[in-house]
Design a protein around this motif. Sequence first.
Motif, PDB file in Angstrom:
ATOM      1  N   LEU A  59      -7.341   7.095   2.193  1.00 47.25           N
ATOM      2  CA  LEU A  59      -7.770   5.702   2.797  1.00 47.25           C
ATOM      3  C   LEU A  59      -8.721   6.197   3.643  1.00 47.25           C
ATOM      4  N   LEU A  68      -4.782  -5.963  -3.207  1.00 47.96           N
ATOM      5  CA  LEU A  68      -4.542  -4.831  -2.450  1.00 47.96           C
ATOM      6  C   LEU A  68      -4.097  -3.738  -3.466  1.00 47.96           C
ATOM      7  N   LYS A  69      -3.395  -4.215  -4.502  1.00 47.76           N
ATOM      8  CA  LYS A  69      -2.777  -3.637  -5.205  1.00 47.76           C
ATOM      9  C   LYS A  69      -3.768  -2.886  -6.310  1.00 47.76           C
ATOM     10  N   LEU A  88      -3.887   1.448   7.720  1.00 48.34           N
ATOM     11  CA  LEU A  88      -3.720   0.354   6.587  1.00 48.34           C
ATOM     12  C   LEU A  88      -4.169  -0.894   7.136  1.00 48.34           C
ATOM     13  N   GLN A 146      -6.548   5.862  -5.247  1.00 52.11           N
ATOM     14  CA  GLN A 146      -5.638   6.735  -5.948  1.00 52.11           C
ATOM     15  C   GLN A 146      -6.530   7.381  -6.891  1.00 52.11           C
ATOM     16  N   LEU A 190      -0.102   5.029  -0.619  1.00 56.42           N
ATOM     17  CA  LEU A 190      -0.795   5.364   0.682  1.00 56.42           C
ATOM     18  C   LEU A 190      -0.516   5.578   1.901  1.00 56.42           C
ATOM     19  N   ALA A 246      -5.488  -0.493  -4.169  1.00 57.75           N
ATOM     20  CA  ALA A 246      -4.869   0.787  -3.907  1.00 57.75           C
ATOM     21  C   ALA A 246      -5.122   1.649  -5.078  1.00 57.75           C
ATOM     22  N   THR A 247      -4.921   1.157  -6.150  1.00 59.28           N
ATOM     23  CA  THR A 247      -5.043   1.884  -7.221  1.00 59.28           C
ATOM     24  C   THR A 247      -6.319   2.670  -7.691  1.00 59.28           C
ATOM     25  N   LYS A 300       2.017   2.289  -3.366  1.00 58.64           N
ATOM     26  CA  LYS A 300       0.943   2.742  -4.174  1.00 58.64           C
ATOM     27  C   LYS A 300       0.628   4.259  -3.418  1.00 58.64           C
ATOM     28  N   LEU A 330       1.019  -1.183  -0.103  1.00 55.96           N
ATOM     29  CA  LEU A 330       0.061  -0.099   0.014  1.00 55.96           C
ATOM     30  C   LEU A 330       0.908   1.367   0.123  1.00 55.96           C
ATOM     31  N   GLY A 371      -6.204   9.008  -3.196  1.00 54.35           N
ATOM     32  CA  GLY A 371      -5.206   8.357  -2.359  1.00 54.35           C
ATOM     33  C   GLY A 371      -5.532   8.476  -0.816  1.00 54.35           C
TER      34      GLY A 371
END
Length: 487
Positions: A376, A361-362, A347, A369, A341, A365-366, A339, A336, A374
Amino acid sequence: MDAQEILNLADDLVFANTGKHLEPLQHSILRNAWQGQKYSKIADEFHCTEGHVKDVASELWQLFSKILGEEVNKANFRVRLEEVKFSNLWNFNKDFVHIGNVNFCENNSQSLKVPNSPTDEEPLNKGNTEPKLRQFLAEMPKSGIFYDRTSELTTLKQWILQENTRLLSIHGIIGIGKTALAVHLVEQIKHEFDFIIWRSLATFPPLSILQTSIIQCFSWGCAPVPASNADGVVVPENGATTGGLPLLNYLQKYRCLLILDDVQMINSSGQLAGIYQPGYEDYGTLFKQVGELSHNSCLVLLSSEKPREIAALEGKNQPIRSLQLNGLGAEAGEILREKGLTEDAKLSELIEQYRGNPLWLKIVATMIQDLFNGSLSEFLSEDTLFLGDLESLLHQPFNRLSESEKQVMSWLASETAPVSISKVPENLQLSRSQFLKVMQSLGRRSLVEKIQEGERTFFTLEPVLKEYVKTNYSRPNIEKEARSPFS
Protein backbone atom coordinates in the motif's frame (compact mmCIF):
# COMPACT_ATOMS: atom_id res chain seq x y z
CA MET A 1 -33.03 -21.91 -20.74
CA ASP A 2 -31.25 -25.25 -20.81
CA ALA A 3 -32.78 -28.66 -20.10
CA GLN A 4 -31.82 -28.62 -16.42
CA GLU A 5 -33.48 -25.24 -15.87
CA ILE A 6 -36.65 -26.54 -17.49
CA LEU A 7 -36.59 -29.66 -15.28
CA ASN A 8 -36.03 -27.58 -12.15
CA LEU A 9 -38.88 -25.25 -13.03
CA ALA A 10 -41.20 -28.16 -13.87
CA ASP A 11 -40.36 -29.87 -10.59
CA ASP A 12 -41.05 -26.65 -8.65
CA LEU A 13 -44.43 -26.25 -10.32
CA VAL A 14 -45.46 -29.85 -9.64
CA PHE A 15 -44.27 -29.75 -6.04
CA ALA A 16 -46.11 -26.48 -5.34
CA ASN A 17 -49.35 -27.90 -6.69
CA THR A 18 -49.19 -31.52 -5.52
CA GLY A 19 -46.67 -31.60 -2.69
CA LYS A 20 -44.72 -34.24 -4.61
CA HIS A 21 -41.58 -34.04 -6.74
CA LEU A 22 -41.33 -35.49 -10.24
CA GLU A 23 -40.61 -39.21 -10.41
CA PRO A 24 -37.66 -40.52 -12.49
CA LEU A 25 -39.91 -41.63 -15.37
CA GLN A 26 -41.59 -38.21 -15.43
CA HIS A 27 -38.18 -36.54 -15.42
CA SER A 28 -37.15 -38.64 -18.38
CA ILE A 29 -40.34 -37.82 -20.27
CA LEU A 30 -39.74 -34.10 -19.83
CA ARG A 31 -36.06 -34.34 -20.73
CA ASN A 32 -36.82 -36.26 -23.90
CA ALA A 33 -39.68 -33.90 -24.76
CA TRP A 34 -37.16 -31.06 -24.51
CA GLN A 35 -34.82 -32.93 -26.86
CA GLY A 36 -37.58 -34.03 -29.23
CA GLN A 37 -37.00 -37.75 -28.62
CA LYS A 38 -39.59 -40.50 -29.11
CA TYR A 39 -41.36 -42.32 -26.27
CA SER A 40 -39.90 -45.63 -27.46
CA LYS A 41 -36.46 -44.50 -26.33
CA ILE A 42 -37.79 -43.84 -22.81
CA ALA A 43 -39.47 -47.26 -22.77
CA ASP A 44 -36.16 -48.95 -23.57
CA GLU A 45 -34.39 -46.94 -20.87
CA PHE A 46 -36.95 -47.88 -18.17
CA HIS A 47 -37.60 -51.42 -19.41
CA CYS A 48 -41.33 -50.84 -19.80
CA THR A 49 -43.82 -50.69 -22.66
CA GLU A 50 -44.20 -47.68 -24.87
CA GLY A 51 -47.90 -47.68 -23.98
CA HIS A 52 -47.08 -47.22 -20.28
CA VAL A 53 -44.81 -44.28 -21.07
CA LYS A 54 -47.57 -42.68 -23.15
CA ASP A 55 -50.06 -43.11 -20.28
CA VAL A 56 -47.68 -41.45 -17.77
CA ALA A 57 -46.92 -38.69 -20.26
CA SER A 58 -50.62 -38.05 -20.86
CA GLU A 59 -51.23 -37.64 -17.14
CA LEU A 60 -48.24 -35.34 -16.89
CA TRP A 61 -49.43 -33.08 -19.73
CA GLN A 62 -52.86 -32.91 -18.11
CA LEU A 63 -51.28 -31.86 -14.82
CA PHE A 64 -49.26 -29.09 -16.45
CA SER A 65 -52.32 -27.96 -18.40
CA LYS A 66 -54.18 -27.59 -15.11
CA ILE A 67 -51.25 -25.78 -13.44
CA LEU A 68 -50.69 -23.30 -16.26
CA GLY A 69 -54.32 -22.86 -17.25
CA GLU A 70 -53.72 -23.67 -20.92
CA GLU A 71 -53.12 -26.77 -23.03
CA VAL A 72 -49.70 -28.35 -22.60
CA ASN A 73 -48.46 -31.27 -24.68
CA LYS A 74 -45.21 -32.80 -25.84
CA ALA A 75 -44.95 -30.46 -28.81
CA ASN A 76 -45.42 -27.18 -26.91
CA PHE A 77 -44.07 -28.11 -23.47
CA ARG A 78 -40.78 -26.28 -23.99
CA VAL A 79 -42.48 -23.10 -25.21
CA ARG A 80 -44.99 -23.08 -22.34
CA LEU A 81 -42.28 -23.39 -19.68
CA GLU A 82 -40.15 -20.69 -21.30
CA GLU A 83 -43.18 -18.39 -21.28
CA VAL A 84 -43.52 -18.97 -17.55
CA LYS A 85 -39.84 -18.17 -17.03
CA PHE A 86 -39.70 -14.98 -19.05
CA SER A 87 -43.06 -13.56 -17.95
CA ASN A 88 -41.91 -13.85 -14.30
CA LEU A 89 -44.93 -16.04 -13.51
CA TRP A 90 -42.71 -18.14 -11.30
CA ASN A 91 -40.16 -17.35 -8.67
CA PHE A 92 -37.16 -19.57 -9.27
CA ASN A 93 -36.00 -19.09 -5.71
CA LYS A 94 -36.93 -22.28 -3.81
CA ASP A 95 -38.26 -20.12 -0.96
CA PHE A 96 -41.39 -19.62 -3.02
CA VAL A 97 -42.77 -23.08 -2.29
CA HIS A 98 -43.51 -24.39 1.20
CA ILE A 99 -39.94 -24.27 2.42
CA GLY A 100 -38.47 -22.31 5.30
CA ASN A 101 -40.51 -19.23 6.21
CA VAL A 102 -42.52 -19.07 3.02
CA ASN A 103 -45.94 -20.71 2.66
CA PHE A 104 -47.45 -21.49 -0.72
CA CYS A 105 -51.26 -21.38 -0.87
CA GLU A 106 -53.24 -24.34 0.39
CA ASN A 107 -55.46 -24.41 -2.71
CA ASN A 108 -52.88 -23.86 -5.40
CA SER A 109 -55.37 -23.75 -8.24
CA GLN A 110 -56.45 -20.36 -6.87
CA SER A 111 -53.01 -18.98 -7.65
CA LEU A 112 -53.51 -19.53 -11.36
CA LYS A 113 -56.47 -17.21 -11.76
CA VAL A 114 -56.07 -14.24 -14.01
CA PRO A 115 -55.77 -11.10 -11.84
CA ASN A 116 -59.00 -9.56 -13.18
CA SER A 117 -61.07 -12.74 -13.00
CA PRO A 118 -63.85 -13.02 -10.38
CA THR A 119 -62.82 -14.61 -7.09
CA ASP A 120 -64.19 -14.82 -3.57
CA GLU A 121 -62.32 -12.46 -1.30
CA GLU A 122 -60.81 -14.06 1.79
CA PRO A 123 -58.57 -12.55 4.45
CA LEU A 124 -54.91 -13.40 4.05
CA ASN A 125 -54.83 -14.65 7.64
CA LYS A 126 -57.38 -17.09 9.02
CA GLY A 127 -58.00 -17.45 12.73
CA ASN A 128 -54.88 -17.30 14.85
CA THR A 129 -52.54 -18.71 12.23
CA GLU A 130 -49.37 -16.80 11.52
CA PRO A 131 -49.48 -14.51 8.48
CA LYS A 132 -48.32 -16.03 5.22
CA LEU A 133 -45.15 -14.43 3.93
CA ARG A 134 -45.20 -14.26 0.16
CA GLN A 135 -41.76 -13.55 -1.29
CA PHE A 136 -40.98 -13.05 -4.95
CA LEU A 137 -37.25 -12.46 -4.82
CA ALA A 138 -35.87 -14.31 -7.81
CA GLU A 139 -34.36 -11.06 -9.14
CA MET A 140 -32.87 -10.01 -5.81
CA PRO A 141 -29.08 -10.58 -5.60
CA LYS A 142 -27.85 -12.99 -2.98
CA SER A 143 -26.80 -11.50 0.31
CA GLY A 144 -23.02 -11.30 0.61
CA ILE A 145 -20.66 -9.84 3.19
CA PHE A 146 -22.33 -6.75 4.63
CA TYR A 147 -20.19 -3.87 5.80
CA ASP A 148 -21.48 -1.67 8.58
CA ARG A 149 -24.49 0.40 7.52
CA THR A 150 -26.16 0.38 10.92
CA SER A 151 -27.24 4.01 10.92
CA GLU A 152 -28.65 3.79 7.38
CA LEU A 153 -30.58 0.62 8.20
CA THR A 154 -31.97 2.21 11.36
CA THR A 155 -33.11 5.25 9.41
CA LEU A 156 -34.75 3.20 6.67
CA LYS A 157 -36.57 0.95 9.15
CA GLN A 158 -37.87 3.97 11.05
CA TRP A 159 -39.14 5.59 7.87
CA ILE A 160 -40.87 2.45 6.62
CA LEU A 161 -42.16 0.80 9.80
CA GLN A 162 -42.76 3.74 12.13
CA GLU A 163 -43.43 6.66 9.81
CA ASN A 164 -45.24 4.66 7.10
CA THR A 165 -43.19 6.01 4.22
CA ARG A 166 -44.93 5.06 0.98
CA LEU A 167 -42.29 6.04 -1.57
CA LEU A 168 -38.56 5.86 -0.87
CA SER A 169 -35.43 6.20 -2.97
CA ILE A 170 -31.96 4.95 -2.13
CA HIS A 171 -29.57 6.59 -4.55
CA GLY A 172 -25.84 7.04 -4.96
CA ILE A 173 -22.97 6.61 -7.37
CA ILE A 174 -22.16 3.24 -8.91
CA GLY A 175 -20.53 0.78 -6.48
CA ILE A 176 -21.62 2.57 -3.31
CA GLY A 177 -23.74 -0.37 -2.07
CA LYS A 178 -27.38 0.58 -2.73
CA THR A 179 -28.49 -2.92 -3.68
CA ALA A 180 -26.55 -4.58 -0.85
CA LEU A 181 -28.20 -2.25 1.65
CA ALA A 182 -31.66 -2.97 0.24
CA VAL A 183 -31.08 -6.74 0.40
CA HIS A 184 -30.29 -6.52 4.12
CA LEU A 185 -33.22 -4.18 4.66
CA VAL A 186 -35.54 -6.79 3.14
CA GLU A 187 -34.12 -9.49 5.42
CA GLN A 188 -34.78 -7.37 8.51
CA ILE A 189 -38.32 -6.15 7.78
CA LYS A 190 -39.84 -8.80 5.52
CA HIS A 191 -42.11 -10.21 8.23
CA GLU A 192 -43.89 -6.87 8.49
CA PHE A 193 -45.45 -7.30 5.02
CA ASP A 194 -47.90 -9.59 3.25
CA PHE A 195 -45.90 -9.51 0.02
CA ILE A 196 -42.23 -8.84 -0.78
CA ILE A 197 -41.51 -8.32 -4.48
CA TRP A 198 -38.16 -7.41 -6.06
CA ARG A 199 -37.89 -6.39 -9.69
CA SER A 200 -34.96 -5.06 -11.72
CA LEU A 201 -35.40 -2.46 -14.46
CA ALA A 202 -32.00 -3.29 -15.97
CA THR A 203 -33.72 -4.46 -19.17
CA PHE A 204 -36.00 -1.34 -19.06
CA PRO A 205 -39.36 -3.14 -19.29
CA PRO A 206 -42.35 -0.94 -20.24
CA LEU A 207 -44.58 -0.23 -17.25
CA SER A 208 -47.37 -2.37 -18.70
CA ILE A 209 -45.06 -5.43 -18.70
CA LEU A 210 -43.72 -4.72 -15.22
CA GLN A 211 -47.19 -4.10 -13.82
CA THR A 212 -48.52 -7.40 -15.23
CA SER A 213 -45.52 -9.26 -13.82
CA ILE A 214 -46.05 -7.83 -10.34
CA ILE A 215 -49.82 -8.40 -10.33
CA GLN A 216 -49.18 -12.03 -11.24
CA CYS A 217 -47.25 -12.34 -7.99
CA PHE A 218 -50.43 -11.51 -6.08
CA SER A 219 -52.31 -14.09 -8.11
CA TRP A 220 -49.65 -16.75 -7.50
CA GLY A 221 -49.64 -15.78 -3.83
CA CYS A 222 -53.35 -16.61 -3.59
CA ALA A 223 -54.34 -13.03 -2.78
CA PRO A 224 -58.01 -12.26 -3.48
CA VAL A 225 -58.34 -9.84 -6.36
CA PRO A 226 -59.59 -6.33 -5.46
CA ALA A 227 -63.30 -5.97 -6.20
CA SER A 228 -64.24 -5.01 -9.76
CA ASN A 229 -67.39 -3.57 -11.32
CA ALA A 230 -69.54 -5.11 -14.04
CA ASP A 231 -67.06 -3.97 -16.68
CA GLY A 232 -64.16 -5.71 -14.94
CA VAL A 233 -62.60 -2.43 -13.79
CA VAL A 234 -61.06 -2.66 -10.33
CA VAL A 235 -62.80 -0.38 -7.83
CA PRO A 236 -60.49 1.19 -5.19
CA GLU A 237 -61.71 0.52 -1.65
CA ASN A 238 -61.28 4.15 -0.59
CA GLY A 239 -62.74 5.58 -3.79
CA ALA A 240 -59.48 7.32 -4.75
CA THR A 241 -58.57 7.33 -8.41
CA THR A 242 -55.53 5.29 -9.43
CA GLY A 243 -55.10 6.83 -12.85
CA GLY A 244 -55.68 3.56 -14.69
CA LEU A 245 -52.83 1.77 -12.90
CA PRO A 246 -54.30 -1.47 -11.45
CA LEU A 247 -51.12 -2.21 -9.48
CA LEU A 248 -52.03 0.62 -7.12
CA ASN A 249 -55.21 -1.18 -6.09
CA TYR A 250 -53.13 -4.14 -4.89
CA LEU A 251 -50.78 -1.85 -2.99
CA GLN A 252 -53.83 -0.36 -1.29
CA LYS A 253 -55.45 -3.69 -0.46
CA TYR A 254 -52.33 -5.51 0.84
CA ARG A 255 -49.28 -4.41 2.80
CA CYS A 256 -46.49 -4.80 0.26
CA LEU A 257 -42.80 -4.05 0.08
CA LEU A 258 -41.97 -3.52 -3.59
CA ILE A 259 -38.35 -2.89 -4.59
CA LEU A 260 -37.38 -1.67 -8.06
CA ASP A 261 -33.65 -1.85 -8.80
CA ASP A 262 -31.69 -0.06 -11.58
CA VAL A 263 -34.36 2.63 -11.93
CA GLN A 264 -31.92 4.91 -13.79
CA MET A 265 -32.15 2.57 -16.78
CA ILE A 266 -35.58 3.90 -17.77
CA ASN A 267 -34.15 7.43 -18.00
CA SER A 268 -32.76 8.92 -21.19
CA SER A 269 -29.03 9.19 -21.81
CA GLY A 270 -27.64 12.49 -23.09
CA GLN A 271 -30.13 14.57 -21.10
CA LEU A 272 -30.28 15.99 -17.60
CA ALA A 273 -31.01 13.53 -14.78
CA GLY A 274 -34.52 12.18 -14.33
CA ILE A 275 -35.88 12.57 -17.86
CA TYR A 276 -37.60 9.37 -18.94
CA GLN A 277 -36.98 7.56 -22.18
CA PRO A 278 -39.81 8.10 -24.68
CA GLY A 279 -42.63 5.73 -23.81
CA TYR A 280 -41.59 5.39 -20.16
CA GLU A 281 -43.18 8.56 -18.79
CA ASP A 282 -45.94 6.51 -17.13
CA TYR A 283 -43.37 5.37 -14.56
CA GLY A 284 -43.43 8.95 -13.29
CA THR A 285 -47.19 8.69 -12.89
CA LEU A 286 -46.79 5.46 -10.92
CA PHE A 287 -44.17 6.92 -8.58
CA LYS A 288 -46.19 10.07 -8.01
CA GLN A 289 -49.41 8.23 -7.22
CA VAL A 290 -47.68 5.71 -4.96
CA GLY A 291 -46.46 8.68 -2.94
CA GLU A 292 -49.75 10.57 -2.92
CA LEU A 293 -52.44 7.86 -2.52
CA SER A 294 -53.29 6.41 0.88
CA HIS A 295 -51.99 2.85 1.48
CA ASN A 296 -49.80 0.82 3.83
CA SER A 297 -47.32 -0.42 1.23
CA CYS A 298 -43.85 0.89 0.46
CA LEU A 299 -42.20 1.26 -2.95
CA VAL A 300 -38.39 1.43 -2.74
CA LEU A 301 -36.48 2.78 -5.75
CA LEU A 302 -32.78 1.95 -6.14
CA SER A 303 -31.06 4.25 -8.59
CA SER A 304 -27.84 6.06 -9.37
CA GLU A 305 -30.01 9.11 -10.10
CA LYS A 306 -32.46 10.62 -7.65
CA PRO A 307 -35.93 10.41 -9.28
CA ARG A 308 -37.54 13.77 -10.00
CA GLU A 309 -40.81 12.73 -8.37
CA ILE A 310 -38.96 12.06 -5.13
CA ALA A 311 -37.21 15.44 -5.28
CA ALA A 312 -40.51 17.23 -5.83
CA LEU A 313 -42.59 15.42 -3.19
CA GLU A 314 -40.25 14.48 -0.35
CA GLY A 315 -40.29 16.23 3.00
CA LYS A 316 -39.71 15.68 6.69
CA ASN A 317 -43.42 15.34 7.35
CA GLN A 318 -44.24 13.64 4.07
CA PRO A 319 -44.49 9.87 3.35
CA ILE A 320 -41.92 10.31 0.59
CA ARG A 321 -38.23 10.11 1.53
CA SER A 322 -34.82 9.74 -0.05
CA LEU A 323 -31.48 8.50 1.21
CA GLN A 324 -28.30 9.41 -0.63
CA LEU A 325 -25.84 6.66 0.18
CA ASN A 326 -22.30 7.82 0.83
CA GLY A 327 -19.08 5.89 1.25
CA LEU A 328 -17.98 3.87 4.25
CA GLY A 329 -15.64 5.23 6.88
CA ALA A 330 -13.06 3.29 8.85
CA GLU A 331 -15.15 0.12 8.53
CA ALA A 332 -14.09 0.01 4.86
CA GLY A 333 -10.72 -1.15 6.17
CA GLU A 334 -12.23 -4.62 6.49
CA ILE A 335 -12.63 -4.72 2.70
CA LEU A 336 -8.95 -3.96 2.23
CA ARG A 337 -7.83 -6.47 4.84
CA GLU A 338 -9.86 -9.17 3.13
CA LYS A 339 -7.91 -8.34 -0.03
CA GLY A 340 -4.64 -8.90 1.83
CA LEU A 341 -3.60 -5.28 2.48
CA THR A 342 -2.06 -5.29 5.94
CA GLU A 343 -0.58 -1.81 6.44
CA ASP A 344 -3.25 -0.55 8.83
CA ALA A 345 -1.63 2.88 9.21
CA LYS A 346 -2.14 3.52 5.48
CA LEU A 347 -5.68 2.19 5.12
CA SER A 348 -7.43 5.44 6.04
CA GLU A 349 -5.53 7.34 3.35
CA LEU A 350 -6.62 4.89 0.65
CA ILE A 351 -10.20 4.90 1.94
CA GLU A 352 -10.27 8.71 1.75
CA GLN A 353 -8.88 8.79 -1.79
CA TYR A 354 -11.58 6.43 -3.01
CA ARG A 355 -14.23 7.93 -0.73
CA GLY A 356 -15.06 4.66 1.01
CA ASN A 357 -16.83 3.27 -2.04
CA PRO A 358 -16.96 -0.51 -1.40
CA LEU A 359 -16.72 -1.62 -5.03
CA TRP A 360 -14.04 0.94 -5.91
CA LEU A 361 -11.95 -0.21 -2.95
CA LYS A 362 -12.26 -3.85 -3.97
CA ILE A 363 -11.11 -3.00 -7.48
CA VAL A 364 -8.17 -0.86 -6.38
CA ALA A 365 -7.11 -3.40 -3.73
CA THR A 366 -6.93 -6.07 -6.44
CA MET A 367 -4.83 -3.73 -8.56
CA ILE A 368 -2.45 -3.09 -5.62
CA GLN A 369 -1.97 -6.83 -5.24
CA ASP A 370 -1.41 -7.33 -8.97
CA LEU A 371 0.98 -4.42 -9.61
CA PHE A 372 2.55 -3.58 -6.24
CA ASN A 373 2.63 -7.01 -4.58
CA GLY A 374 0.21 -5.75 -1.95
CA SER A 375 2.38 -2.81 -0.90
CA LEU A 376 0.00 0.00 0.00
CA SER A 377 2.90 2.36 0.75
CA GLU A 378 4.35 1.92 -2.72
CA PHE A 379 0.98 2.48 -4.34
CA LEU A 380 0.29 5.65 -2.35
CA SER A 381 3.73 7.06 -3.19
CA GLU A 382 2.73 7.37 -6.84
CA ASP A 383 1.94 10.88 -8.07
CA THR A 384 -1.06 9.75 -10.12
CA LEU A 385 -4.28 8.34 -8.77
CA PHE A 386 -4.60 5.01 -10.58
CA LEU A 387 -8.02 4.01 -11.89
CA GLY A 388 -7.31 0.68 -13.57
CA ASP A 389 -10.54 -1.27 -14.03
CA LEU A 390 -12.40 1.60 -12.38
CA GLU A 391 -12.21 3.57 -15.61
CA SER A 392 -14.37 1.11 -17.54
CA LEU A 393 -16.79 0.91 -14.61
CA LEU A 394 -17.24 4.69 -14.63
CA HIS A 395 -18.05 4.75 -18.34
CA GLN A 396 -21.60 3.71 -17.45
CA PRO A 397 -22.69 6.79 -15.44
CA PHE A 398 -20.61 9.20 -17.53
CA ASN A 399 -22.09 7.94 -20.79
CA ARG A 400 -25.47 9.11 -19.51
CA LEU A 401 -24.41 12.75 -19.19
CA SER A 402 -25.68 15.58 -21.38
CA GLU A 403 -23.19 17.73 -23.28
CA SER A 404 -23.67 20.60 -20.83
CA GLU A 405 -22.99 18.29 -17.89
CA LYS A 406 -19.75 17.13 -19.51
CA GLN A 407 -18.66 20.76 -19.89
CA VAL A 408 -19.32 21.51 -16.23
CA MET A 409 -17.56 18.32 -15.11
CA SER A 410 -14.51 19.34 -17.15
CA TRP A 411 -14.52 22.75 -15.48
CA LEU A 412 -14.80 21.26 -11.97
CA ALA A 413 -11.99 18.79 -12.72
CA SER A 414 -9.69 21.66 -13.79
CA GLU A 415 -10.14 23.53 -10.51
CA THR A 416 -7.62 22.79 -7.77
CA ALA A 417 -9.94 23.83 -4.94
CA PRO A 418 -13.69 23.69 -4.29
CA VAL A 419 -15.52 26.43 -6.16
CA SER A 420 -18.55 28.63 -5.65
CA ILE A 421 -21.33 28.72 -8.22
CA SER A 422 -22.25 32.33 -7.51
CA LYS A 423 -21.53 33.12 -11.14
CA VAL A 424 -21.20 31.16 -14.37
CA PRO A 425 -17.55 30.42 -15.29
CA GLU A 426 -16.43 32.43 -18.31
CA ASN A 427 -15.33 29.37 -20.27
CA LEU A 428 -18.82 27.80 -20.13
CA GLN A 429 -21.27 28.83 -22.81
CA LEU A 430 -24.28 28.42 -20.54
CA SER A 431 -26.86 30.86 -19.26
CA ARG A 432 -27.25 31.28 -15.53
CA SER A 433 -30.44 29.22 -15.61
CA GLN A 434 -28.82 26.43 -17.65
CA PHE A 435 -25.79 26.36 -15.36
CA LEU A 436 -27.90 25.94 -12.22
CA LYS A 437 -29.96 23.18 -13.85
CA VAL A 438 -26.77 21.33 -14.75
CA MET A 439 -25.38 21.61 -11.22
CA GLN A 440 -28.66 20.31 -9.80
CA SER A 441 -28.62 17.41 -12.26
CA LEU A 442 -25.03 16.46 -11.38
CA GLY A 443 -25.99 16.53 -7.73
CA ARG A 444 -28.89 14.15 -8.35
CA ARG A 445 -26.43 11.83 -10.07
CA SER A 446 -24.11 11.98 -6.99
CA LEU A 447 -21.26 13.22 -9.24
CA VAL A 448 -20.40 16.40 -7.32
CA GLU A 449 -19.37 16.91 -3.72
CA LYS A 450 -20.97 19.75 -1.79
CA ILE A 451 -18.92 21.41 0.93
CA GLN A 452 -20.47 23.76 3.47
CA GLU A 453 -18.28 26.47 5.02
CA GLY A 454 -20.34 28.66 7.28
CA GLU A 455 -23.14 30.09 5.16
CA ARG A 456 -21.33 29.50 1.89
CA THR A 457 -21.55 26.39 -0.30
CA PHE A 458 -18.72 25.12 -2.49
CA PHE A 459 -18.55 22.29 -5.01
CA THR A 460 -15.85 19.91 -6.16
CA LEU A 461 -15.28 16.42 -7.57
CA GLU A 462 -14.13 13.35 -5.72
CA PRO A 463 -10.49 12.47 -6.54
CA VAL A 464 -11.50 9.40 -8.58
CA LEU A 465 -14.01 11.34 -10.66
CA LYS A 466 -11.60 14.22 -11.17
CA GLU A 467 -8.93 11.84 -12.45
CA TYR A 468 -11.44 10.12 -14.71
CA VAL A 469 -12.58 13.39 -16.27
CA LYS A 470 -9.02 14.64 -16.77
CA THR A 471 -8.05 11.37 -18.41
CA ASN A 472 -10.99 11.39 -20.79
CA TYR A 473 -11.26 15.10 -21.59
CA SER A 474 -7.74 16.48 -21.70
CA ARG A 475 -6.64 14.73 -24.92
CA PRO A 476 -6.51 16.54 -28.26
CA ASN A 477 -9.91 16.70 -29.91
CA ILE A 478 -9.12 14.19 -32.63
CA GLU A 479 -7.85 11.65 -30.14
CA LYS A 480 -10.76 12.29 -27.79
CA GLU A 481 -13.26 11.69 -30.59
CA ALA A 482 -11.61 8.39 -31.36
CA ARG A 483 -11.22 7.14 -27.81
CA SER A 484 -13.55 9.00 -25.48
CA PRO A 485 -16.29 6.91 -23.84
CA PHE A 486 -18.59 9.90 -24.18
CA SER A 487 -18.74 9.71 -27.99
